[in-house]
Write a protein that holds these residues in place. Structure first.
Motif, short mmCIF file in Angstrom:
data_model
loop_
_atom_site.label_atom_id
_atom_site.label_comp_id
_atom_site.label_asym_id
_atom_site.label_seq_id
_atom_site.Cartn_x
_atom_site.Cartn_y
_atom_site.Cartn_z
N GLY A 106 51.81 29.27 42.30
CA GLY A 106 51.36 28.42 41.08
C GLY A 106 51.01 29.40 40.05
O GLY A 106 51.29 30.72 39.85
N LYS A 107 50.04 28.86 38.86
CA LYS A 107 49.78 29.61 37.98
C LYS A 107 48.49 30.34 38.57
O LYS A 107 47.54 29.88 38.91
CB LYS A 107 49.39 28.89 36.84
CG LYS A 107 49.25 29.80 35.49
CD LYS A 107 49.26 28.89 34.26
CE LYS A 107 49.08 29.89 32.99
NZ LYS A 107 48.93 29.06 31.85
N GLN A 108 48.48 31.52 38.41
CA GLN A 108 47.55 32.56 39.10
C GLN A 108 46.66 33.62 37.82
O GLN A 108 47.45 33.96 37.02
CB GLN A 108 47.99 33.31 40.40
CG GLN A 108 48.86 32.46 41.28
CD GLN A 108 49.16 33.25 42.21
OE1 GLN A 108 49.75 34.36 42.27
NE2 GLN A 108 49.30 32.71 43.48
N VAL A 109 45.57 34.31 38.48
CA VAL A 109 45.53 35.42 37.87
C VAL A 109 46.39 36.59 38.06
O VAL A 109 46.75 36.60 39.09
CB VAL A 109 44.01 35.86 38.20
CG1 VAL A 109 43.67 37.11 37.47
CG2 VAL A 109 42.94 34.66 37.89
N VAL A 110 46.88 37.16 36.97
CA VAL A 110 47.34 38.45 37.00
C VAL A 110 46.71 39.51 37.80
O VAL A 110 45.44 39.59 37.10
CB VAL A 110 47.92 39.10 35.80
CG1 VAL A 110 48.76 40.25 36.10
CG2 VAL A 110 49.11 37.99 35.32
N TYR A 111 46.83 39.82 38.99
CA TYR A 111 45.88 40.57 39.88
C TYR A 111 45.75 42.13 39.27
O TYR A 111 46.44 43.10 39.81
CB TYR A 111 45.82 40.52 41.41
CG TYR A 111 45.56 39.17 41.75
CD1 TYR A 111 44.31 38.64 41.80
CD2 TYR A 111 46.84 38.49 42.40
CE1 TYR A 111 43.84 37.52 42.39
CE2 TYR A 111 46.41 37.05 42.99
CZ TYR A 111 45.09 36.67 42.70
OH TYR A 111 44.80 35.37 43.28
N ILE A 112 44.79 42.20 38.49
CA ILE A 112 44.66 43.98 37.89
C ILE A 112 42.92 43.89 38.39
O ILE A 112 42.26 43.32 38.34
CB ILE A 112 44.71 43.82 36.33
CG1 ILE A 112 46.41 43.39 36.09
CG2 ILE A 112 44.23 45.26 35.91
CD1 ILE A 112 46.69 43.41 34.70
N GLY A 113 42.68 45.13 38.55
CA GLY A 113 41.26 45.38 39.02
C GLY A 113 40.55 45.80 37.79
O GLY A 113 40.60 45.65 36.92
N GLY A 114 39.22 45.74 38.16
CA GLY A 114 38.12 45.85 37.44
C GLY A 114 37.22 44.46 37.28
O GLY A 114 37.50 43.57 37.37
N TYR A 115 35.85 45.03 37.01
CA TYR A 115 34.77 43.89 37.15
C TYR A 115 34.74 43.05 35.75
O TYR A 115 34.54 41.87 35.61
CB TYR A 115 33.54 44.19 37.47
CG TYR A 115 33.39 44.73 39.17
CD1 TYR A 115 33.01 43.35 39.58
CD2 TYR A 115 33.83 45.47 39.56
CE1 TYR A 115 33.07 43.44 41.15
CE2 TYR A 115 33.80 45.80 41.05
CZ TYR A 115 33.12 44.88 41.84
OH TYR A 115 33.36 44.88 43.24
N GLU A 116 35.05 43.73 34.59
CA GLU A 116 34.96 43.05 33.45
C GLU A 116 36.14 42.08 33.33
O GLU A 116 36.20 40.97 32.96
CB GLU A 116 35.21 44.02 32.37
CG GLU A 116 35.16 43.24 30.92
CD GLU A 116 35.62 44.28 29.78
OE1 GLU A 116 34.52 44.38 28.69
OE2 GLU A 116 36.80 44.55 29.61
N TYR A 117 37.35 42.68 33.73
CA TYR A 117 38.54 41.65 33.91
C TYR A 117 38.22 40.55 34.80
O TYR A 117 38.93 39.41 34.52
CB TYR A 117 39.55 42.52 34.07
CG TYR A 117 40.90 41.72 34.42
CD1 TYR A 117 42.06 41.56 33.37
CD2 TYR A 117 41.57 41.26 35.62
CE1 TYR A 117 43.32 41.19 33.41
CE2 TYR A 117 42.55 40.53 35.76
CZ TYR A 117 43.47 40.28 34.64
OH TYR A 117 44.68 39.69 34.84
N ASP A 118 37.53 40.97 36.02
CA ASP A 118 37.53 39.91 37.08
C ASP A 118 36.57 38.77 36.64
O ASP A 118 36.73 37.52 37.14
CB ASP A 118 37.04 40.53 38.40
CG ASP A 118 36.78 39.59 39.20
OD1 ASP A 118 37.75 39.11 40.00
OD2 ASP A 118 35.81 39.33 39.74
N ARG A 119 35.62 38.79 35.83
CA ARG A 119 34.54 37.93 35.44
C ARG A 119 35.25 36.67 34.73
O ARG A 119 36.08 36.87 34.06
CB ARG A 119 33.57 38.70 34.90
CG ARG A 119 32.04 37.71 34.98
CD ARG A 119 30.94 38.44 34.07
NE ARG A 119 30.73 39.90 34.47
CZ ARG A 119 29.91 40.54 33.94
NH1 ARG A 119 29.35 40.30 32.77
NH2 ARG A 119 29.76 41.64 34.76
#
Length: 334
Positions: A106-119
């Protein structure tokens, strides 16, 4: 820009399995702020005043014991060319094949690391130039392997390239591998990514997100991201660093300080997030207050300042830019 992170899609697959089959979990999230922005002492009228920042509708649940879904609609997000799905952050169907494998589409988060990006974007106040320029939700498929009682996960993903609009909508893809782990005081969100920035041409990411819980009240998050294309030195020519230190003196108060650094010293236009010739530092801090001792209601105030050069005329960060913001966030659950 775009609205970033809810890699909380990472948590969705794990939490759905414990829910009652057929039960629909609904949540409405909203945030409104009063903000003032200045550049070199001059007020930026368009970014000053009372602003509605977020209005999110979130739905999740289980179709069967093994099949779950998650959906978040950004009600206030602009829709381009009558594409209704532009306003949807994620719309995922997840199949728990066994104790260690989950397949999602489906439509997902593009899985890139990092906590700023993840929040989740609704929980962020000021961010790096990379964060502001990265389109982070795309259509694709992923497989998640979990072990160590859920404390370690590896996600393999193929999705549409977030940069396809820069290449006139060409058929382009991103290939992502992400590991998240929890080991004692240290938690990690690391990834390796190959993202097409033009047909058959890739920019490579190594993103290392690290969180250290120094005590029950103090934690530090440090992200390092390196971006590279063939023909350029691999390390430190094009990179970002994000760091945040937070301290909770009580269960209702959180104090934080944050700094970000974006630089691109290459001469090839392949990185559409931090353009060549850019070097920016942003720093600031703020306070959050939770009157109900949970996240249903939150008051916040923060300030940040930017120094450096942004070669992107449409960039979010500018030299001598200061930003002050106070606001209210609330969440309603069924």
């Amino acid at each position: 820009m775009k609205l970033k992170a809810i890699c909380c899609a990472l948590a969705v697959c794990a939490t759905m399995q414990a829910q009652e089959v057929g039960k629909v979990n609904l949540r409405l999230e909203a945030r409104g702020d009063y903000q003032r922005e200045y550049v070199d002492g001059d007020v930026v009228d368009a970014e000053t005043g009372f602003k509605g920042k977020f209005l999110n509708f979130v739905m999740s649940g289980n179709l069967t014991k093994d099949i779950s879904y998650a959906y978040r609609h950004r009600v206030n997000k602009m829709v381009k060319n009558s594409n209704f799905f532009d306003a949807i952050d994620f719309l995922m169907l997840n199949w728990q094949a066994n104790d260690w494998l989950t397949l999602s589409g489906g439509k997902q988060v593009v899985y890139i690391g990092g906590y700023e990006y993840d929040r989740a974007p609704i929980d962020l106040y000021f961010c790096s130039e990379f964060w502001h320029q990265m389109p982070c939700y795309e259509w694709g498929a992923s497989a998640t392997l979990g072990w160590n009682e859920g404390r370690d996960r590896i996600i393999f993903q193929i999705c549409e390239s977030p940069f396809r609009n820069h290449a006139q909508g060409k058929d382009m893809y991103a290939y992502n591998v992400l590991w998240s782990g929890q080991h004692g005081l240290l938690s990690t969100i690391w990834s390796a990514n190959m993202i097409e920035y033009d047909k058959g041409k890739y920019i490579n990411y190594i993103a290392l997100g690290n969180e250290v819980k120094l005590s029950r009240q103090v934690k530090a998050q440090i992200d390092f991201m390196n971006r590279a294309v063939s023909g350029h030195a691999f390390l430190l020519k094009d990179c970002s660093v994000m760091a945040e230190l937070s301290y909770m003196p009580t269960e209702k108060v959180n104090l934080f300080a944050k700094a970000t650094y974006d630089v691109n010293n290459t001469d090839k236009v392949a990185d559409y997030t931090v353009m060549p010739g850019t070097e920016l530092t942003r720093f600031g801090g703020g306070v959050e207050y939770y009157p109900l001792s949970d996240d249903r209601v939150r008051l916040h105030a923060n300030y940040s300042y930017v120094t450096g050069k942004n070669s992107n005329p449409d960039g979010a960060l500018r030299d001598k830019q200061s930003f002050f913001d106070v606001g209210l966030t609330w969440r309603i659950r069924n």
